[in-house]
Design a protein around this motif. Sequence first.
Motif, PDB file in Angstrom:
ATOM      1  N   VAL A   1      -2.142  -3.999  -0.684  1.00 13.99           N
ATOM      2  CA  VAL A   1      -2.427  -5.176  -0.028  1.00 13.99           C
ATOM      3  C   VAL A   1      -1.450  -5.676   0.989  1.00 13.99           C
ATOM      4  O   VAL A   1      -0.333  -5.267   0.886  1.00 13.99           O
TER       5      VAL A   1
ATOM      6  N   ARG B   1      -4.134  -6.563  10.087  1.00  9.21           N
ATOM      7  CA  ARG B   1      -4.264  -5.609   8.947  1.00  9.21           C
ATOM      8  C   ARG B   1      -3.256  -4.387   8.935  1.00  9.21           C
ATOM      9  O   ARG B   1      -2.680  -4.109  10.113  1.00  9.21           O
TER      10      ARG B   1
ATOM     11  N   ARG C   1      -6.032  -3.640   1.388  1.00 11.16           N
ATOM     12  CA  ARG C   1      -6.777  -5.028   1.153  1.00 11.16           C
ATOM     13  C   ARG C   1      -5.970  -6.068   1.722  1.00 11.16           C
ATOM     14  O   ARG C   1      -4.829  -5.939   1.784  1.00 11.16           O
ATOM     15  N   VAL C   2      -6.672  -7.127   2.310  1.00  4.16           N
ATOM     16  CA  VAL C   2      -6.001  -8.374   2.768  1.00  4.16           C
ATOM     17  C   VAL C   2      -6.112  -9.408   1.519  1.00  4.16           C
ATOM     18  O   VAL C   2      -7.153  -9.658   1.057  1.00  4.16           O
TER      19      VAL C   2
ATOM     20  N   LEU D   1     -12.242 -11.868   7.055  1.00  3.74           N
ATOM     21  CA  LEU D   1     -11.909 -11.118   5.924  1.00  3.74           C
ATOM     22  C   LEU D   1     -13.192 -10.201   5.711  1.00  3.74           C
ATOM     23  O   LEU D   1     -14.272 -10.285   6.175  1.00  3.74           O
TER      24      LEU D   1
ATOM     25  N   ASP E   1     -11.530  -7.669   0.557  1.00  2.00           N
ATOM     26  CA  ASP E   1     -10.442  -8.441   0.553  1.00  2.00           C
ATOM     27  C   ASP E   1     -10.611  -9.751  -0.330  1.00  2.00           C
ATOM     28  O   ASP E   1     -11.592  -9.945  -0.987  1.00  2.00           O
TER      29      ASP E   1
END
Length: 328
Positions: free
Chosen positions: A78, A149, A158-159, A187, A191
């Motif tokens: 992440v 990102r 993932r964010v 997103l 996310d």
Amino acid sequence: MIQITDSLQESVRNEALKGLCVAPGQQKTLSPWLFYDERGSRLFEDITRLDEYYLTRTEREIFAVNAKQIVASLGGPVSFVELGAGTSTKTGLLLCAASHQQNGVLYQPIDVSSSALEEASVSLREKVPTVRIRPLVANYITDGYTIERDLTQEGACRVMALYIGSSIGNFAPHEAIEILSNLRSQLQPGDGLLLGTDLRPGFGKTIAQLEAAYDDAEGVTAEFNRNVLVRLNRELDANFHLDSFSHVARWNEAASRIEMHLESLCEQTVHIAGQTIRFAAGETIHTENSHKFSADSLQALFQEAGFTVSRTWNDPRQWFAVTLARVA
């Protein structure tokens, strides 16, 4: 390197005049983001250490106990973006947990206070040597921002968007939905949003405790509230007399929120940015709301903004909630 948006100074002027230049009898307001100049940011950090202000230490406790689980909840590496990051003291717990689960961590804090971001950057690099920080000085409400990102991780990264400290409670429901919807638009599926929210009175939390959290015995919150007038005097050539305004904090049951006001102690006239503002004795400037949530109101907020609740972590007293929501 810290980025600063060109429109921030203009936003201060526009926000102040919009809230104060209202028709007679209408409520004067100042947006709470105006609190956070350098001195205001320091005062807020002082507030978070007060005995009465339970919110920060309660949320930190949730992170300390659950950080590994929170970071792992998106199912892979992440990166983090944080709205209203401040000095990022609690966020460090999540970044540290992520650094043990993946190869490096990208963190993008966004805040109106350059001094807070500078302090955060220095502190986090000492605590989490593998963190890569991309700070942005901006008002995430009025300014555009772009989420970075992390393309350096193996596999999909993932964010995890952070909006913690119950900052969402400063806004009216329709404003909160708009803020989260704007975030949601950047997103992607997979996310997540981690939202920290203070909960309504109950489970031993009283209205008196709520009000004390925003009107402490040492007067730090009162100084923080009046500091917005100091900022307007400095940046907009205003002539507010601080001793002519008192700090007021009160619970509004119908709206489920604590309200902070600055009350004019006398009839007076203030000049600001070329405008003349008149105050009657007892008239207030509404400076901040802090909405308190229930499970139902949180569910409605996420749904309206395009998120689906995935998991909630609470403190043992059930006073505060940290909720992970996924892109719907």
